[in-house]
Design a protein around this motif. Sequence first.
Motif, short mmCIF file in Angstrom:
data_model
loop_
_atom_site.label_atom_id
_atom_site.label_comp_id
_atom_site.label_asym_id
_atom_site.label_seq_id
_atom_site.Cartn_x
_atom_site.Cartn_y
_atom_site.Cartn_z
N GLU A 167 0.83 -1.20 0.00
CA GLU A 167 0.00 0.00 0.00
C GLU A 167 0.86 1.26 0.00
O GLU A 167 0.58 2.23 -0.72
N GLN A 168 1.93 1.25 0.78
CA GLN A 168 2.83 2.41 0.83
C GLN A 168 3.58 2.59 -0.49
O GLN A 168 3.74 3.71 -0.97
N ALA A 169 4.03 1.49 -1.07
CA ALA A 169 4.75 1.57 -2.34
C ALA A 169 3.87 2.15 -3.43
O ALA A 169 4.32 2.97 -4.24
N LEU A 170 2.60 1.76 -3.43
CA LEU A 170 1.67 2.29 -4.44
C LEU A 170 1.46 3.78 -4.25
O LEU A 170 1.46 4.55 -5.23
N ALA A 171 1.32 4.23 -3.01
CA ALA A 171 1.15 5.66 -2.74
C ALA A 171 2.39 6.44 -3.15
O ALA A 171 2.30 7.53 -3.73
N PHE A 172 3.58 5.88 -2.87
CA PHE A 172 4.83 6.53 -3.25
C PHE A 172 4.91 6.71 -4.76
O PHE A 172 5.37 7.75 -5.26
N CYS A 173 4.45 5.72 -5.51
CA CYS A 173 4.52 5.76 -6.98
C CYS A 173 3.39 6.57 -7.61
O CYS A 173 3.51 6.97 -8.77
N ARG A 174 2.33 6.84 -6.87
CA ARG A 174 1.17 7.52 -7.47
C ARG A 174 1.06 8.99 -7.08
O ARG A 174 0.44 9.78 -7.81
N SER A 175 1.64 9.38 -5.97
CA SER A 175 1.46 10.76 -5.50
C SER A 175 2.10 11.76 -6.46
O SER A 175 3.23 11.57 -6.91
N ARG A 176 1.37 12.82 -6.75
CA ARG A 176 1.93 13.91 -7.56
C ARG A 176 1.63 15.26 -6.94
O ARG A 176 1.51 16.27 -7.63
N ALA A 177 1.54 15.27 -5.61
CA ALA A 177 1.24 16.51 -4.88
C ALA A 177 2.52 17.31 -4.67
O ALA A 177 2.93 17.59 -3.54
N TYR A 178 3.16 17.67 -5.76
CA TYR A 178 4.42 18.41 -5.73
C TYR A 178 4.37 19.53 -6.77
O TYR A 178 3.50 19.53 -7.65
N VAL A 179 5.33 20.43 -6.69
CA VAL A 179 5.31 21.60 -7.58
C VAL A 179 5.33 21.17 -9.05
O VAL A 179 4.59 21.71 -9.88
N ASP A 180 6.16 20.18 -9.38
CA ASP A 180 6.20 19.75 -10.78
C ASP A 180 5.39 18.48 -11.01
O ASP A 180 5.56 17.79 -12.02
N GLY A 181 4.46 18.20 -10.09
CA GLY A 181 3.44 17.19 -10.27
C GLY A 181 3.89 15.86 -10.82
O GLY A 181 4.55 15.07 -10.16
N ASP A 182 3.52 15.61 -12.08
CA ASP A 182 3.75 14.30 -12.68
C ASP A 182 5.23 13.98 -12.85
O ASP A 182 5.60 12.81 -12.92
N TYR A 183 6.09 14.99 -12.91
CA TYR A 183 7.52 14.73 -13.08
C TYR A 183 8.13 14.13 -11.81
O TYR A 183 8.97 13.24 -11.87
N THR A 184 7.70 14.64 -10.64
CA THR A 184 8.14 14.01 -9.38
C THR A 184 7.60 12.59 -9.30
O THR A 184 8.30 11.66 -8.88
N ARG A 185 6.36 12.45 -9.70
CA ARG A 185 5.73 11.13 -9.70
C ARG A 185 6.54 10.14 -10.54
O ARG A 185 6.80 9.01 -10.13
#
Length: 392
Positions: free
Chosen positions: A222-240
């Motif tokens: 569950e944690q690994a999936l959240a780590f790979c899916r989160s894009r709540a960052y300034v550059d969004g999908d690029y951090t993801r």
Amino acid sequence: MKKKPVQDSRRLNTGAASRVYSRENVGRYSERARQRRTGKRIRRVIVTTLVALLVCVGTAAGLWFTSIASRINNGEIITSDLLLTLVDSNVTKEPFYMLLLGTDGRPGEESYRADSIVLARIDAREKEVTLISIPRDTAVEYEGSLIKINAAHVYDGADGMVKAVNDLCDVQISHYAEINFEGMQQLVDALGGVEVNVPDRVDDPKAGDFVIEPGLQTLNGEQALAFCRSRAYVDGDYTRMRHQRIFLAALANTILNKMDVSNLMGIIDSLSNMVATDMSVQDIISLVNAMRGMDTNSIWTANLPSWAGEDTYIDGQSYVFVHEDALEEMMERVNAGEDPQGPQTMGEGGDSATTGDLVNNEADDWTYGTATTSGTSSSGEESDGSGEEAAE
């Protein structure tokens, strides 16, 4: 001269022999003969049983092996069209490209989009890997229409995705693997978790109702999936996408360098319920054995040179557009087995970077051009950490 008397042959049959074959010992002789016959029958039964057991074990192993192959080579995903599009390769003797997809598909769904797209170049002889992330909203022309590249999966499944990436990156993909969100969680849990050096705090209710703090730690499914899916960052999908490449390197490290090789077939058995790939079980085992011991922190990493903004909206849809010249130059380096020197965030250029560099910088470092790496810049000079190309 006197002749020697001829001995009566009957007089020679004396002693033990006469006792065995005498009338008085017929019963004993019969008993011994019966015991010999019984011994032969017992030996025949034992040999027959052992042969039957070996045949049964061999048949069961064959059926089990066939079952794994049929599940992992899921015919609904690994279609005949896909197999015709993929090109042949010897996975342990020559470099090849493999397309890795994470999808939002659910069991029973026939049509779904690709959520994460990674093009991997793998060279088992040199134990070298390059990971190139492709933004899922990348604008491509597909069968005469402008679409987001992840929609190619909706139209033509895995075959559509391979054709779209082949055309976009000017490569020939040899192998394909796909896993959905639920399968990814199960895979990580089947491995007993994956140790990941998390560079950024993950606090995104859309990805998971928990917080993951930065640092080296073992993530469950569950944690690994959240780590790979989160894009709540300034550059969004690029951090993801960076997080996804970090996780792929950590997953490879778990399988190649931490897992007991005697558990490999058990893991492949579990994988067959979660992952669909065209690769044979034999090729998977050969590739894992060939790559064991590799330094997964040295994996080259980049995303496509690209940008998104106010000027990339078309008919109300937000797209990501590729810097085509920069992409062509980057792929020439990737094809040659060299450092891609591609960006890690939005922009055309970037510094040399490995998955080890990704975990040593936070999201804001890549976004604002303050990331430091251990490689050289795209100009061939040592990076000064300014990251101006990355922030372009």
